[in-house]
Design a protein around this motif. Structure first.
Motif, PDB file in Angstrom:
ATOM      1  N   PRO A   1       0.811  -1.229   0.000  1.00  0.00           N
ATOM      2  CA  PRO A   1       0.000   0.000   0.000  1.00  0.00           C
ATOM      3  C   PRO A   1       0.839   1.270   0.000  1.00  0.00           C
ATOM      4  CG  PRO A   1      -0.120  -1.118   2.131  1.00  0.00           C
ATOM      5  CD  PRO A   1       0.575  -2.051   1.201  1.00  0.00           C
ATOM      6  N   GLY A   2       2.004   1.254   0.645  1.00  0.00           N
ATOM      7  CA  GLY A   2       2.838   2.445   0.654  1.00  0.00           C
ATOM      8  C   GLY A   2       3.409   2.767  -0.707  1.00  0.00           C
ATOM      9  N   LEU A   3       3.938   1.763  -1.389  1.00  0.00           N
ATOM     10  CA  LEU A   3       4.478   1.988  -2.726  1.00  0.00           C
ATOM     11  C   LEU A   3       3.359   2.371  -3.691  1.00  0.00           C
ATOM     12  CD1 LEU A   3       6.814   1.968  -4.720  1.00  0.00           C
ATOM     13  CD2 LEU A   3       6.474  -0.501  -5.009  1.00  0.00           C
ATOM     14  N   THR A   4       2.220   1.701  -3.571  1.00  0.00           N
ATOM     15  CA  THR A   4       1.084   2.048  -4.436  1.00  0.00           C
ATOM     16  C   THR A   4       0.685   3.509  -4.264  1.00  0.00           C
ATOM     17  OG1 THR A   4       0.205  -0.200  -4.531  1.00  0.00           O
ATOM     18  CG2 THR A   4      -1.366   1.584  -4.855  1.00  0.00           C
TER      19      THR A   4
ATOM     20  N   ILE B   1       3.315   5.953  -5.808  1.00  0.00           N
ATOM     21  CA  ILE B   1       3.258   6.033  -7.269  1.00  0.00           C
ATOM     22  C   ILE B   1       1.961   6.705  -7.709  1.00  0.00           C
ATOM     23  CG2 ILE B   1       3.232   4.691  -9.402  1.00  0.00           C
ATOM     24  CD1 ILE B   1       5.938   4.636  -8.124  1.00  0.00           C
ATOM     25  N   ALA B   2       0.847   6.341  -7.078  1.00  0.00           N
ATOM     26  CA  ALA B   2      -0.441   6.940  -7.445  1.00  0.00           C
ATOM     27  C   ALA B   2      -0.458   8.436  -7.162  1.00  0.00           C
ATOM     28  CB  ALA B   2      -1.572   6.246  -6.683  1.00  0.00           C
ATOM     29  N   THR B   3       0.121   8.839  -6.045  1.00  0.00           N
ATOM     30  CA  THR B   3       0.181  10.263  -5.722  1.00  0.00           C
ATOM     31  C   THR B   3       0.993  11.018  -6.768  1.00  0.00           C
ATOM     32  OG1 THR B   3      -0.084   9.858  -3.357  1.00  0.00           O
ATOM     33  CG2 THR B   3       0.936  11.944  -4.006  1.00  0.00           C
ATOM     34  N   ALA B   4       2.107  10.424  -7.174  1.00  0.00           N
ATOM     35  CA  ALA B   4       2.933  11.074  -8.199  1.00  0.00           C
ATOM     36  C   ALA B   4       2.159  11.224  -9.502  1.00  0.00           C
ATOM     37  CB  ALA B   4       4.206  10.258  -8.424  1.00  0.00           C
ATOM     38  N   TYR B   5       1.441  10.188  -9.902  1.00  0.00           N
ATOM     39  CA  TYR B   5       0.685  10.245 -11.153  1.00  0.00           C
ATOM     40  C   TYR B   5      -0.439  11.282 -11.074  1.00  0.00           C
ATOM     41  CZ  TYR B   5      -1.288   8.418 -15.530  1.00  0.00           C
ATOM     42  OH  TYR B   5      -1.742   8.272 -16.820  1.00  0.00           O
ATOM     43  N   THR B   6      -1.159  11.307  -9.937  1.00  0.00           N
ATOM     44  CA  THR B   6      -2.245  12.276  -9.820  1.00  0.00           C
ATOM     45  C   THR B   6      -1.704  13.709  -9.782  1.00  0.00           C
ATOM     46  OG1 THR B   6      -2.285  12.021  -7.402  1.00  0.00           O
ATOM     47  CG2 THR B   6      -3.836  10.697  -8.682  1.00  0.00           C
ATOM     48  N   ARG B   7      -0.550  13.902  -9.178  1.00  0.00           N
ATOM     49  CA  ARG B   7       0.034  15.246  -9.183  1.00  0.00           C
ATOM     50  C   ARG B   7       0.376  15.685 -10.601  1.00  0.00           C
ATOM     51  NH1 ARG B   7       3.653  14.505  -3.692  1.00  0.00           N
ATOM     52  NH2 ARG B   7       2.136  15.459  -2.263  1.00  0.00           N
ATOM     53  N   GLY B   8       0.883  14.733 -11.391  1.00  0.00           N
ATOM     54  CA  GLY B   8       1.150  15.069 -12.778  1.00  0.00           C
ATOM     55  C   GLY B   8      -0.115  15.359 -13.550  1.00  0.00           C
TER      56      GLY B   8
ATOM     57  N   ARG C   1      -5.519   2.094   3.067  1.00  0.00           N
ATOM     58  CA  ARG C   1      -4.313   2.899   3.175  1.00  0.00           C
ATOM     59  C   ARG C   1      -3.873   3.483   1.832  1.00  0.00           C
ATOM     60  NH1 ARG C   1       1.757   0.862   4.781  1.00  0.00           N
ATOM     61  NH2 ARG C   1       2.790   2.810   4.189  1.00  0.00           N
ATOM     62  N   ALA C   2      -3.905   2.688   0.784  1.00  0.00           N
ATOM     63  CA  ALA C   2      -3.444   3.185  -0.518  1.00  0.00           C
ATOM     64  C   ALA C   2      -4.302   4.354  -0.984  1.00  0.00           C
ATOM     65  CB  ALA C   2      -3.462   2.064  -1.552  1.00  0.00           C
ATOM     66  N   PHE C   3      -5.617   4.264  -0.775  1.00  0.00           N
ATOM     67  CA  PHE C   3      -6.496   5.367  -1.141  1.00  0.00           C
ATOM     68  C   PHE C   3      -6.264   6.574  -0.231  1.00  0.00           C
ATOM     69  CE2 PHE C   3      -8.721   1.892  -3.170  1.00  0.00           C
ATOM     70  CZ  PHE C   3      -9.286   2.469  -4.298  1.00  0.00           C
ATOM     71  N   ARG C   4      -6.139   6.314   1.053  1.00  0.00           N
ATOM     72  CA  ARG C   4      -6.059   7.417   2.011  1.00  0.00           C
ATOM     73  C   ARG C   4      -4.843   8.298   1.751  1.00  0.00           C
ATOM     74  NH1 ARG C   4      -6.633   7.204   8.609  1.00  0.00           N
ATOM     75  NH2 ARG C   4      -6.186   9.419   8.960  1.00  0.00           N
ATOM     76  N   GLU C   5      -3.676   7.699   1.621  1.00  0.00           N
ATOM     77  CA  GLU C   5      -2.468   8.491   1.470  1.00  0.00           C
ATOM     78  C   GLU C   5      -2.476   9.271   0.162  1.00  0.00           C
ATOM     79  OE1 GLU C   5       0.910   5.972   2.136  1.00  0.00           O
ATOM     80  OE2 GLU C   5       0.280   5.464   4.177  1.00  0.00           O
TER      81      GLU C   5
ATOM     82  N   VAL D   1      -5.327  10.357  -1.404  1.00  0.00           N
ATOM     83  CA  VAL D   1      -6.301  11.440  -1.241  1.00  0.00           C
ATOM     84  C   VAL D   1      -5.722  12.553  -0.374  1.00  0.00           C
ATOM     85  CG1 VAL D   1      -8.538  12.026  -0.217  1.00  0.00           C
ATOM     86  CG2 VAL D   1      -8.318   9.981  -1.642  1.00  0.00           C
ATOM     87  N   GLU D   2      -5.049  12.184   0.707  1.00  0.00           N
ATOM     88  CA  GLU D   2      -4.508  13.195   1.620  1.00  0.00           C
ATOM     89  C   GLU D   2      -3.419  14.043   0.961  1.00  0.00           C
ATOM     90  OE1 GLU D   2      -5.252  11.164   6.018  1.00  0.00           O
ATOM     91  OE2 GLU D   2      -3.329  10.840   5.007  1.00  0.00           O
ATOM     92  N   ALA D   3      -2.812  13.532  -0.105  1.00  0.00           N
ATOM     93  CA  ALA D   3      -1.786  14.299  -0.805  1.00  0.00           C
ATOM     94  C   ALA D   3      -2.369  15.487  -1.558  1.00  0.00           C
ATOM     95  CB  ALA D   3      -1.015  13.398  -1.771  1.00  0.00           C
ATOM     96  N   GLY D   4      -3.678  15.482  -1.809  1.00  0.00           N
ATOM     97  CA  GLY D   4      -4.351  16.673  -2.311  1.00  0.00           C
ATOM     98  C   GLY D   4      -4.458  16.839  -3.803  1.00  0.00           C
ATOM     99  N   ALA D   5      -4.175  15.807  -4.599  1.00  0.00           N
ATOM    100  CA  ALA D   5      -4.252  15.953  -6.054  1.00  0.00           C
ATOM    101  C   ALA D   5      -5.329  15.074  -6.664  1.00  0.00           C
ATOM    102  CB  ALA D   5      -2.894  15.632  -6.675  1.00  0.00           C
ATOM    103  N   THR D   6      -6.264  14.630  -5.845  1.00  0.00           N
ATOM    104  CA  THR D   6      -7.306  13.720  -6.309  1.00  0.00           C
ATOM    105  C   THR D   6      -8.653  14.432  -6.344  1.00  0.00           C
ATOM    106  OG1 THR D   6      -6.138  11.809  -5.395  1.00  0.00           O
ATOM    107  CG2 THR D   6      -8.497  11.558  -5.779  1.00  0.00           C
ATOM    108  N   ALA D   7      -9.371  14.260  -7.445  1.00  0.00           N
ATOM    109  CA  ALA D   7     -10.683  14.894  -7.574  1.00  0.00           C
ATOM    110  C   ALA D   7     -11.804  13.993  -7.102  1.00  0.00           C
ATOM    111  CB  ALA D   7     -10.931  15.295  -9.026  1.00  0.00           C
ATOM    112  N   GLY D   8     -11.562  12.682  -7.010  1.00  0.00           N
ATOM    113  CA  GLY D   8     -12.636  11.792  -6.598  1.00  0.00           C
ATOM    114  C   GLY D   8     -12.221  10.344  -6.661  1.00  0.00           C
ATOM    115  N   VAL D   9     -13.187   9.458  -6.492  1.00  0.00           N
ATOM    116  CA  VAL D   9     -12.965   8.016  -6.588  1.00  0.00           C
ATOM    117  C   VAL D   9     -14.111   7.388  -7.369  1.00  0.00           C
ATOM    118  CG1 VAL D   9     -11.757   7.932  -4.359  1.00  0.00           C
ATOM    119  CG2 VAL D   9     -14.197   7.360  -4.478  1.00  0.00           C
ATOM    120  N   MET D  10     -13.855   6.163  -7.828  1.00  0.00           N
ATOM    121  CA  MET D  10     -14.885   5.349  -8.470  1.00  0.00           C
ATOM    122  C   MET D  10     -15.080   4.086  -7.641  1.00  0.00           C
ATOM    123  SD  MET D  10     -14.791   3.337 -12.125  1.00  0.00           S
ATOM    124  CE  MET D  10     -15.088   4.780 -13.129  1.00  0.00           C
ATOM    125  N   PRO D  11     -16.288   3.827  -7.149  1.00  0.00           N
ATOM    126  CA  PRO D  11     -16.535   2.561  -6.468  1.00  0.00           C
ATOM    127  C   PRO D  11     -16.400   1.375  -7.429  1.00  0.00           C
ATOM    128  CG  PRO D  11     -18.241   4.167  -5.948  1.00  0.00           C
ATOM    129  CD  PRO D  11     -17.446   4.724  -7.094  1.00  0.00           C
ATOM    130  N   ALA D  12     -16.038   0.245  -6.860  1.00  0.00           N
ATOM    131  CA  ALA D  12     -15.854  -0.974  -7.642  1.00  0.00           C
ATOM    132  C   ALA D  12     -17.163  -1.743  -7.764  1.00  0.00           C
ATOM    133  CB  ALA D  12     -14.792  -1.856  -6.978  1.00  0.00           C
TER     134      ALA D  12
END
Length: 953
Positions: A136-139, A142-149, A194-198, A200-211
């Motif tokens: 979850p930490g690595l995910t 990487i996800a935070t970096a991509y969303t920031r971009g 955890r992967a979602f939380r960290e 979202v908390e980074a501040g570059a996410t506009a939303g989520v999609m439920p599965a």
């Protein structure tokens, strides 16, 4: 900032705060207009000058589904780079292309549905290619970096608005809309959330999609976790977009609600803001919402909450401020920098798994046989854009070593199919598209699209056509004409050579040979029907028709023979094996085994037997269990996008030292895997965090053409963090990247904790002889766990081991720090009772929904038997009775044995008659005498749901 014209509405005044502008626009909309905005395809509100808007633009590793675009490596390949700076730059490039493409085609959306944050818990998941890591930490990094971009760095306006997929605990495709993931509280908080939380908390996410799936018995689209967790992590008004068709699933396949009005109301109240259902036809969804309002299931305030989030995203994207939006005139598309970045990403994603005797890199002048089913392929997946540029391993190696020194043998079986009458299948000329299926730069030739009905169908004749047959495993095969066209079945049921590659939501290019006496029947998998022959040509049987032509398979050449000949003439062999992302492991379809398909195993054996200097280059969306011990060198890369072949060739030649690292465990055998639907990573010891066996290749593994030393490890607790430092030096002969990995391990934990857990990492480039001090600041909270006894996170005081090295198993340095923390305490069960899901251990249990709107309970899996253990329950001075809250039918045993020995407290309870339904709870009370601190064991039998227990004295 641009002020609104004097008579312009306030929502167009960029000087005002977004919240004020949203309220102004919301107040101007009628109820019907507000309802219309809740569908994916929101219509224009012309009277206010508000344009139409679409949520959802796929952009997982490039802009997808909208034609030509730069195609980067698959997400799992980006995860393998372990390079957040690189991934951020990829996100920037993707968002710039989205803006540039939208400028010429308004169908391209700016609300991008990416990245996928689901953890790669199980390697047989069909969508493994879409995630970044099992950790979850690595995910999240990487996800935070991509969303920031994707978001861009402007303080006000976003270049695109990223939506994270797929909330929550989604790792199976087969039956994904009806299966439930049973996720205990510790797994929920420490792993899946955890992967979602960290991110979202980074501040570059506009939303989520439920599965699509259910979690703990409740569909994700009505999950209380959206309000209880997601929306507490940020002050931003996150937009929750449904997955396609999922709102209807709540009634149609999941049968969770009786009517669609109830379902859409529950989803909206739970926090779904945009409904992706019935394609572009919004009338069905808006009609259901209107019906829910009429029935009193919703209020206008419920609608307003969702509309506010929708409008907030549009404001952030600059829709109402075209003059102030810094991204409005972005025109960067297929630029030289994007091409270089695609190649850099593909190079950094390559993982060198094994390299005995220094076989790699291949020296100049090497005569190479490049063989295998993917040797001359540049495969795309479901979420790829259309290639503008294309590079295969064969092209890359010929470009690097010279065409005269590289021999190619694909290894397909060449066959003819003879009918029962003695005629052979024959592929007519394409008529206007001779010479293969690819045009300039490898782009798809539009004359050869699957689904065409104006190309001639296959016929029969005395000679027939020699077809290339590939068995992709599990009996799934493709057939290809000599000019590269794949056999495909269009809507009219005719079999044609009309596809450039297998693909599509329903793959029309896959078949299966079914033995029938001395012959075979050929079943088309897309329709499920057999192939037959009539006077007008070759077709599949009509629905309900029993016609099926028996075929004799006449083998003209075995693929392994061609591979062996090429391998014997070479100095070294590169076998390129792997998967086609549209076959056996994709969205809607999980894999069934880690093994390479039999066809590819045969080719690998043939190459190795003919030439021991054989390199296996796996190009795949997921791990395989391969015979690594029999091979001197093995590499892996995900499908690397447009620069895949060039990148692989540069690594093989030593122009680039490989530094990719495995983002997930590669298991040695299927027997090492838990059940695909077992989401309890702690209880079943899944992923590198808990796995107690010996992996084929461990998490974080990856070799280099250089060597590195680690020295001088120091660690100290400073304030609210642990400061760790060491020195890494390149002791090799080439400039190379090293990925420095820091893991933690609780020495004497109060509960089961990970064997080791990634706390930090950094990819660093070092020249020969160069040293670099690596410093990591790890917050104390990273050492915590979810304490089920208190219902919150806790850092346990005591010793913790810090491990630094090149992988989760290649540890070079270690030390111990003494962590401050909060001691545990017994559960005060006399005062607060026990919530059933807060067990410490279980066997045979599953967590289910206590009620449709919220709450969890526990039941035996499949109505069998479940054992629950609750440690250190404090009964104080004593209790005399136990009261359980249950629903259904069955028996419950409660036992509390004192730690010092002596008689145990026991009780057996069972409803006299089954309750009316699974949510109709009743309370049962029985004598139960216990004092002090004891472990409580509960046994459930039958179809009984346990919500909780109370103890009184």
């Amino acid at each position: 900032m641009t002020a609104a014209m004097p008579d312009a509405p306030s929502f167009r005044d960029s000087r005002l705060p977004f919240a004020k502008r949203v309220e102004d626009l919301l107040g101007r909309l009628t109820l019907d207009e507000k309802i219309s905005l809740l569908h994916q395809f929101a219509p224009a509100v012309e009277r206010l000058g508000v344009a139409a808007f679409r949520t959802g633009q796929e952009a997982l590793h490039g802009v997808a589904w909208m034609g030509p675009a730069t195609v980067f490596p698959q997400a799992v390949g980006l995860g393998a780079t372990w390079n957040t700076d690189l991934v951020r730059r990829v996100g920037e490039a993707v968002s710039r292309e989205a803006r540039a493409m939208r400028a010429r085609d308004d169908r391209v959306g700016l609300n991008v549905w990416a990245p996928t944050v689901n953890l790669l818990r199980h390697p047989l998941w069909g969508r493994n290619e879409e995630g970044y890591s099992e950790d979850p930490g690595l995910t999240s990094a990487i996800a935070t970096a991509y969303t920031r971009g994707l978001r861009g760095d402007h303080p006000v306006y976003w270049r695109t608005a990223p939506v994270l997929k797929h909330w929550l605990a989604h790792n199976n495709e087969t039956g994904r809309d009806v299966t439930s993931s049973s996720v205990p509280p510790r797994v929920l908080h420490e792993y899946d959330l955890r992967a979602f939380r960290e991110t979202v908390e980074a501040g570059a996410t506009a939303g989520v999609m439920p599965a699509y799936n259910l979690v703990n018995g409740r569909p994700n689209h009505v999950s209380p976790y959206l309000a209880e967790h997601l929306r507490t992590w940020t002050d931003e008004p996150l937009l929750v977009c449904s997955d396609a068709g999922a709102p209807s699933n709540l009634v149609d396949s999941e049968h969770y609600f009786d009517t669609h009005e109830e379902a859409v109301a529950a989803a909206l109240r739970a926090g779904v803001d945009s409904f992706t259902d019935h394609g572009t036809d919004s009338s069905v969804t808006t009609g259901r919402i209107a019906g829910a309002l009429e029935r009193g299931l919703l209020t206008e305030a419920d609608v307003d909450r969702a509309v506010r989030r929708h409008l907030s995203v549009r404001l952030r994207l600059g829709e109402f401020d075209p003059e102030d939006d810094p991204h409005a005139r972005t025109a960067e598309f297929d630029t030289p920098s994007h091409r270089r970045l695609a190649q850099e990403a593909a190079e950094q994603a390559v993982v060198l798994l094994k390299n005995d005797d220094g076989l790699l890199p291949l020296p100049p002048g090497t005569r190479i046989a490049v063989v295998g089913l993917l040797a001359d392929e540049c495969k795309l997946d479901w979420y790829s854009g259309t290639l503008i540029h294309r590079s295969t391993p064969l092209q890359g190696l010929r470009g690097r070593f010279g065409a005269e020194r590289v021999e190619f043998a694909e290894g397909v079986d060449r066959v003819r199919l003879r009918t029962g009458s003695g005629a052979f299948l024959r592929v007519p000329e394409a008529g206007g598209a001779p010479g293969g299926a690819r045009g300039a730069e490898g782009a798809l030739d539009p004359a050869l699209l699957a689904g065409r009905t104006d190309l001639p169908p296959l016929v029969t004749g005395p000679d027939g056509t020699v077809l290339d047959l590939v068995d992709w495993g599990e009996g799934v095969l493709t057939l290809r004409a000599p000019d590269g066209r794949y056999l495909s079945v269009a809507e009219d049921g005719r079999v044609r050579a009309s596809a450039e590659q297998p693909g599509g939501w329903v793959v029309r290019e896959t078949f299966r040979l079914e033995p029938r006496g001395d012959a075979h029947l050929l079943r088309h998998l897309g329709t499920g029907r057999h192939v037959c022959v009539d006077a007008d040509g070759v077709r599949v049987a009509a629905e309900g028709e029993s016609a099926a032509e028996p075929f004799e398979l006449v083998v003209e050449e075995r693929g392994e023979d061609a591979v062996a000949r090429a391998a014997a003439r070479a100095d070294a062999v590169v076998v390129v094996a792997g998967n086609d992302p549209h076959i056996n492991g994709r969205e809607t379809e999980d894999r069934t085994t880690l093994r390479l398909p039999g066809h590819q195993r045969r080719l690998l054996r043939a190459a190795r037997a003919a030439n021991p200097r054989t390199v296996l280059a796996l190009v795949s969306s997921y791990p395989y269990a391969v015979p690594a011990e029999a091979l001197p060198a093995v590499l892996w890369t995900a499908h690397g996008g447009q620069a895949a072949g060039t990148a692989l060739a540069r690594v093989l030649a030593g122009d680039v030292s490989p530094a990719g690292r495995l983002p997930q465990t590669w298991y040695a055998d299927d027997a090492d895997l838990p059940g695909l639907l077992d989401y309890d990573v702690i209880g079943s010891r899944q992923t590198y965090l808990y796995f107690e066996g010996t992996p084929l290749f461990p998490f974080g593994h990856g070799l280099s053409y250089a060597s590195f030393s680690y020295t001088g490890l120091t660690a100290a607790v400073t304030g609210g963090s642990v400061r760790v430092s060491c020195t890494v030096a390149n002791t090799g002969d080439v400039t190379a990247d090293e990925v420095v990995q820091l893991y933690t391990r609780a020495v004497d934990p109060p509960v089961v904790r990970p064997r080791r857990e990634l706390a930090a990492h950094r990819r660093v480039r070092l020249a020969p002889g160069e040293k670099s001090e690596q410093v990591f600041e790890v917050p104390l909270s990273a050492f915590g766990f979810w304490d089920v006894a208190r219902g919150g996170e806790r850092v346990a005081p005591g010793p913790c081991e810090l491990l630094v090295g090149a992988s989760s198993e290649d540890v070079r340095l270690r030390t111990v720090v003494l962590l401050p923390g909060e001691p545990g305490a017994p559960r005060p069960v006399r005062a607060s009772g026990l919530s059933a899901p807060d067990f410490d251990e279980h066997a045979g249990a599953e967590i289910v929904d206590r009620a449709k709107a919220s709450g969890d309970a526990v039941a035996p899996a499949a109505g069998g038997r479940a054992e629950l253990l609750y440690r250190d329950c404090d009964f104080g001075e004593g209790v005399t009775s136990v009261t359980v809250t249950v629903a259904g039918a069955g028996t419950l045993d409660v036992t509390a044995a004192p730690s010092s020995g002596g008689p145990a407290a026991t009780a057996t309870l069972s409803p006299a008659v089954p309750t009316a339904g699974p949510y109709d709870y009743t309370t049962l009370t029985a004598p139960f005498t216990a004092t002090g601190v004891r472990d409580v064991r509960v046994t459930l039998r039958g179809r009984l749901r346990l919500a909780g227990m109370d103890f009184t004295g």
